[in-house]
Every structure is written in structure tokens, then in C-alpha cells.
Design an enzyme around this catalytic site. Structure first.
Site, PDB file in Angstrom:
ATOM      1  N   HIS A 190       0.816  -1.206   0.000  1.00 44.98           N
ATOM      2  CA  HIS A 190       0.000   0.000   0.000  1.00 44.98           C
ATOM      3  C   HIS A 190       0.855   1.262   0.000  1.00 44.98           C
ATOM      4  CE1 HIS A 190      -3.550  -2.510   1.446  1.00 44.98           C
ATOM      5  NE2 HIS A 190      -3.755  -2.130   0.211  1.00 44.98           N
ATOM      6  N   ARG A 297     -13.353  -1.665 -16.397  1.00 41.77           N
ATOM      7  CA  ARG A 297     -13.279  -2.970 -15.710  1.00 41.77           C
ATOM      8  C   ARG A 297     -14.231  -2.937 -14.511  1.00 41.77           C
ATOM      9  NH1 ARG A 297      -7.419  -2.658 -17.114  1.00 41.77           N
ATOM     10  NH2 ARG A 297      -6.851  -4.632 -18.065  1.00 41.77           N
ATOM     11  N   ARG A 333     -17.371  -3.073 -19.741  1.00 43.26           N
ATOM     12  CA  ARG A 333     -17.173  -4.515 -19.846  1.00 43.26           C
ATOM     13  C   ARG A 333     -17.964  -5.186 -18.726  1.00 43.26           C
ATOM     14  NH1 ARG A 333     -11.632  -7.409 -19.140  1.00 43.26           N
ATOM     15  NH2 ARG A 333     -11.685  -6.597 -17.020  1.00 43.26           N
ATOM     16  N   GLU A 432     -10.149 -12.642 -26.416  1.00 40.04           N
ATOM     17  CA  GLU A 432      -9.018 -12.889 -25.514  1.00 40.04           C
ATOM     18  C   GLU A 432      -8.766 -14.372 -25.311  1.00 40.04           C
ATOM     19  OE1 GLU A 432      -9.705 -10.705 -21.872  1.00 40.04           O
ATOM     20  OE2 GLU A 432     -11.812 -11.238 -21.813  1.00 40.04           O
ATOM     21  N   ASN A 455      -3.858  -9.216 -22.878  1.00 40.33           N
ATOM     22  CA  ASN A 455      -3.285  -9.749 -21.631  1.00 40.33           C
ATOM     23  C   ASN A 455      -3.644 -11.220 -21.489  1.00 40.33           C
ATOM     24  OD1 ASN A 455      -2.670  -7.094 -21.218  1.00 40.33           O
ATOM     25  ND2 ASN A 455      -4.281  -6.723 -19.725  1.00 40.33           N
ATOM     26  N   ASP A 456      -4.912 -11.518 -21.736  1.00 37.00           N
ATOM     27  CA  ASP A 456      -5.340 -12.910 -21.657  1.00 37.00           C
ATOM     28  C   ASP A 456      -5.010 -13.675 -22.929  1.00 37.00           C
ATOM     29  OD1 ASP A 456      -6.385 -13.336 -19.074  1.00 37.00           O
ATOM     30  OD2 ASP A 456      -8.119 -12.102 -19.564  1.00 37.00           O
ATOM     31  N   ARG A 466      -0.220 -15.343 -16.758  1.00 38.88           N
ATOM     32  CA  ARG A 466       0.223 -13.943 -16.772  1.00 38.88           C
ATOM     33  C   ARG A 466       0.700 -13.455 -15.422  1.00 38.88           C
ATOM     34  NH1 ARG A 466      -5.609 -10.919 -17.921  1.00 38.88           N
ATOM     35  NH2 ARG A 466      -4.830  -9.108 -16.807  1.00 38.88           N
ATOM     36  N   CYS A 503      -7.300  -3.600 -26.098  1.00 39.82           N
ATOM     37  CA  CYS A 503      -7.351  -2.956 -24.783  1.00 39.82           C
ATOM     38  C   CYS A 503      -6.436  -3.626 -23.757  1.00 39.82           C
ATOM     39  CB  CYS A 503      -8.786  -2.893 -24.262  1.00 39.82           C
ATOM     40  SG  CYS A 503      -9.494  -4.511 -23.990  1.00 39.82           S
TER      41      CYS A 503
HETATM   42  C1  PEP Z   1      -7.027  -8.394 -21.324  1.00 38.28           C
HETATM   43  O1  PEP Z   1      -7.136  -9.573 -20.998  1.00 38.28           O
HETATM   44  O2  PEP Z   1      -6.195  -7.986 -22.168  1.00 38.28           O
HETATM   45  C2  PEP Z   1      -7.894  -7.373 -20.709  1.00 38.28           C
HETATM   46  C3  PEP Z   1      -7.888  -6.132 -21.145  1.00 38.28           C
HETATM   47  O3  PEP Z   1      -8.653  -7.735 -19.646  1.00 38.28           O
HETATM   48  P1  PEP Z   1      -8.059  -7.971 -18.163  1.00 38.28           P
HETATM   49  O4  PEP Z   1      -6.634  -7.483 -18.149  1.00 38.28           O
HETATM   50  O5  PEP Z   1      -8.958  -7.235 -17.253  1.00 38.28           O
HETATM   51  O6  PEP Z   1      -8.154  -9.475 -18.032  1.00 38.28           O
HETATM   52 MG    MG Z   2      -8.874 -10.228 -19.896  1.00 33.93          MG
END
Ligand code: PEP
Ligand code: MG
Length: 589
Positions: A190, A297, A333, A432, A455-456, A466, A503
Site C-alpha cells: 500500500h 473494468r 465490460r 481474448e 493480456n489474456d 500472466r 485494450c
Molecule cells: C485483457 O485480458 O487484455 C484485458 C484487457 O482484460 P483484463 O486485463 O482485465 O483481463
Molecule cells: Mg482479460
């Protein structure tokens, strides 16, 4: 020179104040029977006093920072009310007939020991919170006064400590604190979060720094590279002076483009939007000139709380965000719980592979009541703002059809109740999961847009968790497989007359921007703070060159070679963006 972990950007230098750990002397004292109940009351009084102090710090923090910073102290208050710990202490006082400070110290240390032994960074950081709280209670029991009055500093200084507790950090006089450095800590502590919020350069994990320094020593702290230099030489100060000049001139250039369109030199207009987690991010979205929100998110509305947010509560949040960003679109989302994001109050069973498990749209389709409350809130807000909606983790057509059927059901109910909503609310799918990219042509016929969640997508395509640093070398955004999936998705979108954005985190990496644009991506959505750099590079490249770069990259087999091509083009297009920044050994983000 000391090397640690950079947790908050910036460079500063000056004299230090070393905050020595208060070493409470805890002696065990045996009590006569008649002193036991007064001792229990003394303990309870110290708890009440501590509660008052924390509430006061919390009040001050919420006046100067966002409420999420003030929420940190909720965790302290909860720990302070932990009946198991309190009962254990009272039991020790009564049964062993010992003094309260000894009993409390013994019980709290046992808890801290358990938390510190867990192989989970988050829980270890909570041990730091509990230590902070324990120190406060012991200060009150032993009537210890603070060593420095950090609320009333008189001259600029850097703070150095073994660990700076969140409550200390939150009380700092911001005018005079140039930066801080600690022996321990991690990125998710924190204290690190607060440093970033306060925009104060900070480095943690410097091991012995606080033991080695004395108050009054002179240091230079580099919050970009995670270093502290004690008694810097003139040469070092000169070099950092040059760096500061370079950074100041870059910031000036970035400010100039902040409210300009994101258009390439040959006229390709990109849509640059922001990723947000809460309503509190809206001012940053506006400040950085984003054209709305590409990813809201919403799961952060569901975590860190005792109960589910109601439809009304969600409606108010979505409405306010959309109103504040009019006329730009806000893409909400739907709930993406699971994976590494959990709502403690839902008490979901632990799974062997949470990222492959019951998360996101899978969870929502199995919980229609909870899902419909969110869908209704989004639909209602669409009557007032420019709202679009997208589903996370779509793996096939069935899920899309089922989710759409629920939307239709909610629309019918709202119509029957005479509650307004946008009949033509645009619905998109996140791409994703590799299966979704591979059937993008079928999905594209049933949605209004795609948003590629890299990301996913990267973790599922390359089978590299990840969040697991042991396989982070495999998590390569420039892997040819990722490029091909993005290309396939974008082509399917365009062939069906819809747009495709990205994104995931790579959408905020200026080195990869030309590649994504060359692959045909129409929209990029990233954290507000990185949008200036994205816009800066977009305005310095040509679509035709980006397309040539993408064609070259698609013909290459090695992620490192692809990454090097991207670095080379980005450096040539916007050199000032990368001065002191690009490490040629990097492969991707
Ligand atoms: C992703 O998976 O790229 C994404 C934008 O969603 P999150 O990072 O919230 O899983
Ligand atoms: Mg994702």
C-alpha cells in the site's frame, strides 16, 4: 549505490530523515489478581485510542486523496476489530496473568509470522499492515511519542525507513517530502500505491539502507531505475541534471499533443481511449485527452466490499461516468470476476486453474440474477450517456447467444416497467481466447465491435500464466502466433463492417503502437497516463510504413526479431520518446 525496486517514477535529491524503527521494549510482568481486569481495560482503551487515530488519518487522507486511498485504512480498522485476536490477548492476560503489551505483542507476532510465511506477495504485504497497526497499539499501550512530526516538516527532505507504514505515508506533509526509500516492500504494498497516488518518487527493497544512513546524509533517488546514490559526485549530479532536462522537454512536447487528434502523418485517424477501473479515474481520462473509455473494468465495483453492489448503485456509477465523458463513448465490460480477481464475499470455491476456470462470462451466465442486475444498470445508463457494452472471455457462439438472450430479457422487462434505455445499445465481444480469434468471422456477424484483450490472449495462446514470474520469459507479445491471431481478428472484423480495438497492456506501449496500427487495429485503449506517449508516436508515423512493418513482422519467426524491428521503427520515428528508456535487450513489452 543501492539497487531496489522502482515503485514510483521521478528523480529527486536532498537531505534525508531516517525514521528508525521504534523498538518497543516489551517486558513480561506478572500481575496480581486485582490488577487483571484493569489491565484488560487498559488494553481495550488502547484499542479505542488507536481506532480514533486511524479514523483521523483516514479522514485527512480522504480530504486530500481519492477515497480508494482512504479505504486502505479500512483494512487496519478491520484488523483492529478482529475478535479472534482480541479474545486471544484478553485470554492471555487473564489466564497467564500478564501485562497487556506483552500479551498483545505475543499474539500479534504469531499472526504476523503466519502471514509473512505465506508465498503470496499480497498476504505478505498484509503482514506489513498488521505490523503497522501493532506498532500503533503498542505506542498507545506504552505511551510512546512519534520521533518526527511528519505533519509539520520545515524543509524539503527525503524519508528513509525500514518500511514506511501506510499511515505514516498518508500523513506526510507533501510540500516538503521529495521522495522516499525503504529497506523492504514490493510493488503491491500500500505504501507503493500511495507513493504513486501522491506522485512522489519512491524506491523500495533497498535492504540495509535505513541502517546505513543517518539523518542529514545527502542522497539522490532515481524512481525510474530503482536506485539510491549516497553522496552523489558532481559528475552524477550533472548527468541526472541532463536527464531531468530531457524529461522536462519531453513532458512539454507531450503536453502539446494532449488535446490533438491521434492521426498519423498520412491521415489515418486512430481512436485512442482509456482503460478505467472506477469513477475516480474520470478526471485523468479528461486530462489526457482520451476519446472516451475503451474498457471499464467493472469488477472493481464488486471487490473489496462486504456485499454485492445493487442495480441502482451500479446504474449511478455508469451514468456518472458516461455523463462526465459525453459525447465520447464509454465501453462497459460486463463483470470479469475470477482468474486473479475475486470478491471475497462471494466465497467461490478454490479452483486448480482459476484462469481456465469459472470466470467472467462463464460465471455470469451461471448467475443470471447477478448478471441481469448489471445488464439492467448498463441498459438504464445507456438512456443518458453514450454507452456501449462488451462481454469478457467469449470462447464461442453459444456464450454470446446466451448473453444476448439475457440482454433481450432485461430489455423486455425494462420496457414493461416503462424504464428508458437505448434500444440500439452496441454490444461487442472481447477477443481474448484463441478460439474466439479463430472463429472471429462468425462472431463478427453477431456483434458491433471487437476489443482484443491481449493480456489474456497472450497467456492462453502461449500457455503462460500472466501472473507467474517463472514463465514470464514465455509471455511474449511479439510472438508470431499473437500477431497472426490479431491479424485474423482484425480482418474478420473489417470483412464484416465492424471495428476492432486492442485494450490489453500492449495498447499502451509506444514501441508496439506502429505494429498494431499496421495490423489494421482501429482503436487503442490504455491507462490514461500513457496516452500522451501513444498519441505522440502515432502523430509521427505513417500508416503505409506501419503496414510495411507489420508485413515484415508477419514474415519473421522469432519474437525477438519482431521486437527489434518494432524498436528500430519506433526509435527512428520518435527518438525523444525513448531517450534513457529503451533497453535493446527487451523483447516486447
Ligand atoms: C485483457 O485480458 O487484455 C484485458 C484487457 O482484460 P483484463 O486485463 O482485465 O483481463
Ligand atoms: Mg482479460
Amino acid at each position: 549505490m543501492y539497487r531496489g525496486i522502482a515503485v514510483s517514477a521521478g528523480v529527486c535529491r536532498g537531505r534525508v530523515i531516517v525514521l528508525r524503527r521504534t523498538r518497543h521494549v516489551i517486558a513480561k510482568r506478572e500481575l496480581a489478581t486485582e490488577h487483571i481486569e484493569p489491565e484488560v481495560r487498559r488494553f481495550e482503551h488502547a484499542l479505542v485510542r488507536t481506532r480514533q487515530q486511524i479514523t483521523e488519518v483516514q479522514r485527512r487522507v480522504s480530504q486530500t486523496m481519492s477515497s480508494s486511498e482512504a479505504d486502505i485504512f479500512d483494512a487496519h480498522l478491520l484488523m483492529l476489530e478482529d475478535r479472534v485476536l482480541i479474545e486471544e490477548v484478553i485470554k492471555l492476560i487473564r489466564e497467564q496473568q500478564v501485562n497487556a503489551d506483552y500479551a498483545f505483542h505475543t499474539a500479534a507476532e504469531r499472526y504476523i509470522g503466519v502471514l509473512e510465511a505465506v508465498e503470496d506477495e499480497y498476504l505478505r504485504e498484509r503482514a506489513a499492515d498488521l505490523r503497522d497497526l501493532t506498532g500503533r497499539v503498542l505506542d498507545n499501550l506504552l505511551e510512546v511519542k512519534e520521533q518526527f512530526d511528519l505533519k509539520h516538516l520545515h524543509e524539503p527532505c527525503l524519508l528513509v525507513g525500514h518500511d514506511l507504514s501506510p499511515s505514516t505515508t498518508a500523513q506526510l506533509d507533501r510540500k516538503f517530502v521529495l521522495g522516499f526509500a525503504t529497506d523492504i516492500g514490493g510493488r503491491t504494498s500500500h505504501t507503493a500505491i500511495l507513493a504513486r497516488s501522491l506522485d512522489i518518487p519512491a524506491v523500495v527493497g533497498l535492504k540495509t539502507l535505513s541502517d546505513d544512513l543517518q539523518t542529514g546524509d545527502y542522497i539522490l533517488l532515481d524512481g525510474y531505475n530503482g536506485t539510491v546514490i549516497v553522496n552523489p559526485t558532481d559528475q552524477t549530479l550533472f548527468e541526472y541534471g541532463q536527464l531531468a532536462k530531457v524529461k522536462a522537454s519531453l513532458e512539454e512536447k507531450l503536453r502539446e499533443v494532449q488535446h490533438q487528434p491521434a492521426v498519423t502523418l498520412d491521415g489515418k485517424v486512430l481512436h485512442l481511449s482509456a482503460n478505467i477501473e472506477s469513477q475516480e479515474d474520470v478526471p485523468a481520462v479528461l486530462a489526457h485527452g482520451a476519446e472516451g473509455v475503451g474498457l471499464f473494468r467493472t469488477e472493481f465495483l464488486f471487490i473489496n466490499r462486504e456485499n454485492l453492489p445493487t442495480e441502482e448503485e451500479q446504474y449511478q456509477v455508469y451514468r456518472k461516468v458516461a455523463e462526465a465523458l459525453q459525447p465520447h463513448p464509454v465501453i462497459i465490460r460486463t463483470l470479469d470476476l475470477g482468474g486473479d480477481k475475486f470478491a471475497s464475499h462471494l466465497q467461490l470455491a478454490q479452483e486448480m486453474n482459476p484462469f481456465l476456470g469459472w470466470r467472467a462470462i462463464r460465471f455470469c451466465l451461471a448467475q443470471p440474477e447477478l448478471f441481469c442486475a448489471q445488464l439492467r444498470a448498463i441498459l438504464r445508463a445507456s438512456a443518458v450517456g453514450n454507452i456501449k457494452m462488451m462481454y469478457p472471455m467469449i470462447s464461442g457462439l453459444d456464450e454470446l447467444n446466451q448473453a444476448n438472450a439475457l440482454v433481450e430479457k432485461c430489455k423486455a422487462a425494462l420496457r414493461a416497467e416503462n424504464i428508458p434505455f437505448a434500444e440500439n445499445l452496441e454490444i461487442g465481444a472481447m477477443i481474448e481466447i484463441p478460439s474466439a480469434a479463430l472463429i472471429a468471422d462468425a462472431l463478427a456477424k453477431r456483434v458491433k465491435f471487437f476489443s482484443i484483450g491481449t493480456n489474456d490472449l497472450i497467456q492462453y495462446t502461449l500457455a503462460a500464466d500472466r501472473t507467474n514470474e517463472k514463465v514470464s520469459h514465455l509471455y511474449e507479445p511479439t510472438h508470431p502466433a499473437i500477431l497472426r491471431l490479431i491479424k485474423m481478428t482484425v480482418e474478420a472484423a473489417h470483412a464484416n463492417g465492424i471495428w476492432a480495438g486492442v485494450c490489453g497492456e500492449i495498447a499502451g506501449d509506444p514501441v508496439l503502437a506502429p505494429l498494431l496500427i499496421g495490423l489494421g487495429v482501429d482503436e487503442l485503449s490504455a491507462a490514461p497516463a500513457v496516452l500522451d506517449e501513444m498519441k505522440y508516436i502515432i502523430r509521427r508515423i505513417k500508416l503505409s510504413e506501419a503496414q510495411a512493418l507489420a508485413a515484415r513482422a508477419l514474415a519473421l519467426d522469432s519474437p525477438t526479431d519482431i521486437s527489434l524491428h518494432c524498436i528500430e521503427y519506433a526509435l527512428a520515428s520518435a527518438p525523444s520518446l525513448f531517450e534513457n528508456k529503451v533497453d535493446p535487450s527487451r523483447s516486447g513489452t
